[in-house]
Scaffold this active site. Sequence first.
Site, PDB file in Angstrom:
ATOM      1  N   ARG A 261       6.019 -11.333  -1.663  1.00  8.60           N
ATOM      2  CA  ARG A 261       6.446  -9.640  -2.538  1.00  8.60           C
ATOM      3  C   ARG A 261       7.399  -9.357  -2.457  1.00  8.60           C
ATOM      4  NH1 ARG A 261       5.155  -4.593  -0.685  1.00  8.60           N
ATOM      5  NH2 ARG A 261       2.642  -4.362   0.354  1.00  8.60           N
ATOM      6  N   HIS A 265       5.171  -2.102  -2.339  1.00  9.64           N
ATOM      7  CA  HIS A 265       4.123  -2.600  -3.205  1.00  9.64           C
ATOM      8  C   HIS A 265       3.396  -2.327  -4.608  1.00  9.64           C
ATOM      9  CE1 HIS A 265      -0.717  -2.955  -3.153  1.00  9.64           C
ATOM     10  NE2 HIS A 265      -0.615  -1.962  -3.643  1.00  9.64           N
ATOM     11  N   TYR A 274       7.620  -0.913   7.228  1.00  8.10           N
ATOM     12  CA  TYR A 274       6.941  -1.845   7.487  1.00  8.10           C
ATOM     13  C   TYR A 274       7.360  -2.980   8.437  1.00  8.10           C
ATOM     14  CZ  TYR A 274       5.550  -2.293   2.957  1.00  8.10           C
ATOM     15  OH  TYR A 274       5.095  -2.219   1.450  1.00  8.10           O
TER      16      TYR A 274
END
Length: 346
Positions: A261, A265, A274
Amino acid sequence: MTTNAVARASSRLSEDTLLEMFWVMLLSRRLDERSWALHRQGKIHFHISGMGHEAAQVGTAFALNRGVDYVHPYYRDLALVLAIGVTPTDFMMSLYGKQGEYSSGGRQMPSHFGSKHLNIISGSSPVATQVPQAAGIAFAIKYRQTCGLVDPQDTTQPRVALTCLGEGSTSQGEWHEGMNWAGVHKLPFICLVQNNNYAISVPLGSQMAVANVADRAAAYGVTGVIVDGNDILAVYDVMADAVERAYNGDGATLVEAKTYRPVPHSSDDDDRSYRTREEVDAWKKKDPVLRFRRHLEEIGVLTPDMANDYEVRARAEVDKAQATAEAAPYPAPEDALGALYAPAEA
């Protein structure tokens, strides 16, 4: 078991079908992009994206008997449900939570897809709960066939139950229970794990000690397959095999589609905390929509003019869906009290 992109079942797909697959991928991407823009404009409250997953989902949908076989999706499955029959307007009505919304009358969160007439089962927010539920549906399919209640070859009857989830959800106990049930009872069941490398912000290596989710299939006594989730034709091939296996009574399949992706998220996440921009940019070069477009152009199925027409059409459909949702009224507050349970029999 792994697979490459050598076409097998997909080699029999007609040009019209290939173009339809591309159209659904493109429509999903443009609808997804618009949803992000609406959130940033403050017009909707939440969006969770399926960008990057379109090949895995559309390849899967086209291998099923769409609208007949049962599908228990998860929140990223926008392209999957569009391929089955959910419309852009349906989705926009869910984003806005408007009166007459197709899945729950405006009660559900966005991307909690559900449509009775399309055999799409509405999911709940706790991840992996859909897996034992879908395995239960597969058990019911097999039970009805075994008892002679339906003809196993009747194409008007569902013959497989599919569910989807991300690799992070395979750390949940429900996933293991559902997979074990499917293996023990040799169910007509397919579990599609869309492995995008991150369970929200947690990387794959912190989620499991094995290299591949599909490596676990043998422990449940089911067939495990790994596929390039950005190659729609490779996905179609392995899914066509899985569907045939289920239809023939040969049991369940765990398909792991390796994908990515390129967006956070959800609309509440900041992925810069991250993962690096270099990593994201490298994966954007593997974009499944652009990859399939290039393939169709190379084999002479899609021309630049046709591609432009698809773009214009997709944007028009998204514009229309947004306008319809914005013009629709919100449900009355008292509507939340009704239609929760069937009326008691006299």
